[in-house]
Design a protein around this motif. Structure first.
Motif, short mmCIF file in Angstrom:
data_model
loop_
_atom_site.label_atom_id
_atom_site.label_comp_id
_atom_site.label_asym_id
_atom_site.label_seq_id
_atom_site.Cartn_x
_atom_site.Cartn_y
_atom_site.Cartn_z
N PHE A 38 -36.97 -71.99 -50.56
CA PHE A 38 -36.04 -72.16 -49.44
C PHE A 38 -36.38 -71.19 -48.31
O PHE A 38 -36.31 -71.55 -47.13
N CYS A 39 -36.72 -69.95 -48.66
CA CYS A 39 -37.06 -68.96 -47.64
C CYS A 39 -38.36 -69.34 -46.92
O CYS A 39 -38.50 -69.11 -45.72
N PHE A 122 -29.98 -65.92 -48.90
CA PHE A 122 -28.56 -66.05 -48.59
C PHE A 122 -28.39 -66.41 -47.11
O PHE A 122 -27.63 -67.32 -46.76
N PHE A 123 -29.11 -65.71 -46.25
CA PHE A 123 -29.04 -65.99 -44.82
C PHE A 123 -29.57 -67.40 -44.54
O PHE A 123 -29.00 -68.14 -43.74
N THR A 124 -30.66 -67.77 -45.20
CA THR A 124 -31.26 -69.09 -45.01
C THR A 124 -30.27 -70.20 -45.37
O THR A 124 -30.10 -71.16 -44.62
N LEU A 125 -29.59 -70.05 -46.50
CA LEU A 125 -28.66 -71.08 -46.96
C LEU A 125 -27.40 -71.14 -46.09
O LEU A 125 -26.88 -72.22 -45.81
N MET A 126 -26.91 -69.99 -45.69
CA MET A 126 -25.64 -69.96 -44.98
C MET A 126 -25.75 -70.34 -43.51
O MET A 126 -24.76 -70.63 -42.85
N HIS A 127 -26.97 -70.34 -42.97
CA HIS A 127 -27.11 -70.57 -41.54
C HIS A 127 -27.99 -71.76 -41.19
O HIS A 127 -28.23 -72.03 -40.03
N GLY A 128 -28.46 -72.44 -42.20
CA GLY A 128 -29.26 -73.62 -41.93
C GLY A 128 -28.40 -74.74 -41.38
O GLY A 128 -27.20 -74.82 -41.67
N GLU A 182 -29.82 -60.97 -38.05
CA GLU A 182 -30.92 -61.90 -37.84
C GLU A 182 -32.15 -61.17 -37.30
O GLU A 182 -33.28 -61.45 -37.70
N LEU A 183 -31.94 -60.22 -36.40
CA LEU A 183 -33.05 -59.44 -35.87
C LEU A 183 -33.67 -58.57 -36.95
O LEU A 183 -34.90 -58.45 -37.05
N VAL A 184 -32.84 -57.97 -37.77
CA VAL A 184 -33.32 -57.09 -38.84
C VAL A 184 -34.18 -57.86 -39.84
O VAL A 184 -35.26 -57.42 -40.24
N LEU A 185 -33.70 -59.02 -40.26
CA LEU A 185 -34.42 -59.80 -41.27
C LEU A 185 -35.74 -60.32 -40.76
O LEU A 185 -36.62 -60.67 -41.55
N GLY A 186 -35.90 -60.37 -39.45
CA GLY A 186 -37.15 -60.85 -38.88
C GLY A 186 -38.21 -59.77 -38.75
O GLY A 186 -39.30 -60.03 -38.24
N LEU A 222 -16.00 -52.84 -40.48
CA LEU A 222 -16.30 -53.83 -39.47
C LEU A 222 -17.73 -54.32 -39.58
O LEU A 222 -18.05 -55.39 -39.14
N THR A 223 -18.55 -53.49 -40.12
CA THR A 223 -19.94 -53.90 -40.26
C THR A 223 -20.14 -54.70 -41.52
O THR A 223 -21.21 -55.24 -41.74
N GLY A 224 -19.11 -54.79 -42.35
CA GLY A 224 -19.29 -55.46 -43.61
C GLY A 224 -19.07 -56.93 -43.54
O GLY A 224 -18.17 -57.45 -44.14
N THR A 225 -19.91 -57.63 -42.81
CA THR A 225 -19.76 -59.06 -42.78
C THR A 225 -20.74 -59.67 -43.75
O THR A 225 -21.73 -59.09 -44.06
N PRO A 226 -20.47 -60.88 -44.18
CA PRO A 226 -21.39 -61.51 -45.08
C PRO A 226 -22.65 -61.78 -44.31
O PRO A 226 -22.79 -61.28 -43.25
N THR A 227 -23.43 -62.63 -44.67
CA THR A 227 -24.63 -62.86 -43.97
C THR A 227 -24.40 -63.89 -42.95
O THR A 227 -25.10 -64.87 -42.87
N PRO A 228 -23.37 -63.69 -42.14
CA PRO A 228 -23.00 -64.71 -41.23
C PRO A 228 -24.20 -65.19 -40.52
O PRO A 228 -25.09 -64.52 -40.24
#
Length: 228
Positions: A38-39, A122-128, A182-186, A222-228
């Motif tokens: 998936f990634c 997780f980011f891939t699945l939640m934002h595709g 998103e910037l960090v994961l890239g 406040l920084t604790g968001t899921p992988t929105p």
């Protein structure tokens, strides 16, 4: 003297347990392979054949456990969301009033960035754009719960602010984190760490004027968001 039937009973009980353990290991193997595929290709382009190949098993073996790609994605997403909820629980726990705002923000960001870096799928699945509806629905529900918790943690630091203002602040923080993630994961290595630091700075500079000298009981979350 024990009969043959009595001697066979422990063995009969042990065999299903062994089969179950082997099945769980196989499922874990398939989910790990699916995460990799998936990634690499995204959910849409992924196929059960590619997942089976990545896992080193035949497609027939895969179909013994999952009927299709969607079922694999749903199982993977649900497992990751359970782990993410545990991460939320830790990151959104009450903060010692003596904790500096900068330290509280940094700790929460680090915890969630670590989760997403360990589980990039997780980011891939939640934002595709085409993830299974069930995953999207569960993720939306998780986000709604998270926003409510962030608002509750913010409220003590903003006692005079209207509820609508507190909600707005929570949503802005989540949106900032989401964009930063998103910037960090890239990125990789030192460049990734540099982006993490920038994300912390942005959140801190946003919250400092709002919180002022009040104890940072909630801003860390406040920084604790899921992988929105």
């Amino acid at each position: 003297m024990p009969t043959h039937q009595e001697k066979d009973q422990p063995l009969a009980k042990e065999q299903p347990r062994r089969r179950q353990a082997r099945g769980e290991r196989r499922i874990a193997q398939l989910l790990e392979a699916a995460a990799s595929v998936f990634c690499e290709t995204g959910y849409t382009a992924a196929s059960t054949n590619a997942i089976a190949r990545e896992a080193g098993v035949s497609p027939g073996t895969l179909y013994q456990f999952f009927p299709n790609k969607e079922a694999i994605a749903i199982e993977l997403g649900e497992r990751l969301m359970r782990e993410m909820r545990e991460t939320y629980g830790e990151a959104l726990a009450p903060v010692d009033p003596a904790t500096p705002l900068e330290e509280a923000v940094a700790a929460a960001v680090d915890r969630f960035i670590d989760f997403n870096c360990r589980h990039p799928v997780f980011f891939t699945l939640m934002h595709g754009p085409d993830v299974p509806g069930r995953i999207a629905e569960e993720h939306d529900a998780l986000l709604t719960t998270l926003v409510a918790r962030v608002e509750a943690l913010l409220a003590p630091s903003l006692p005079d602010a209207p509820a609508a203002d507190v909600a707005r602040t929570a949503h802005v923080c989540l949106a900032v984190y989401k964009a930063g993630l998103e910037l960090v994961l890239g990125r990789e290595g030192a460049e990734r760490e540099a982006y993490v630091q920038e994300l912390k700075h942005v959140l801190l500079r946003y919250l400092e004027p709002l919180v002022g000298d009040r104890p940072p009981a909630g801003p860390s979350s406040l920084t604790g968001t899921p992988t929105p």
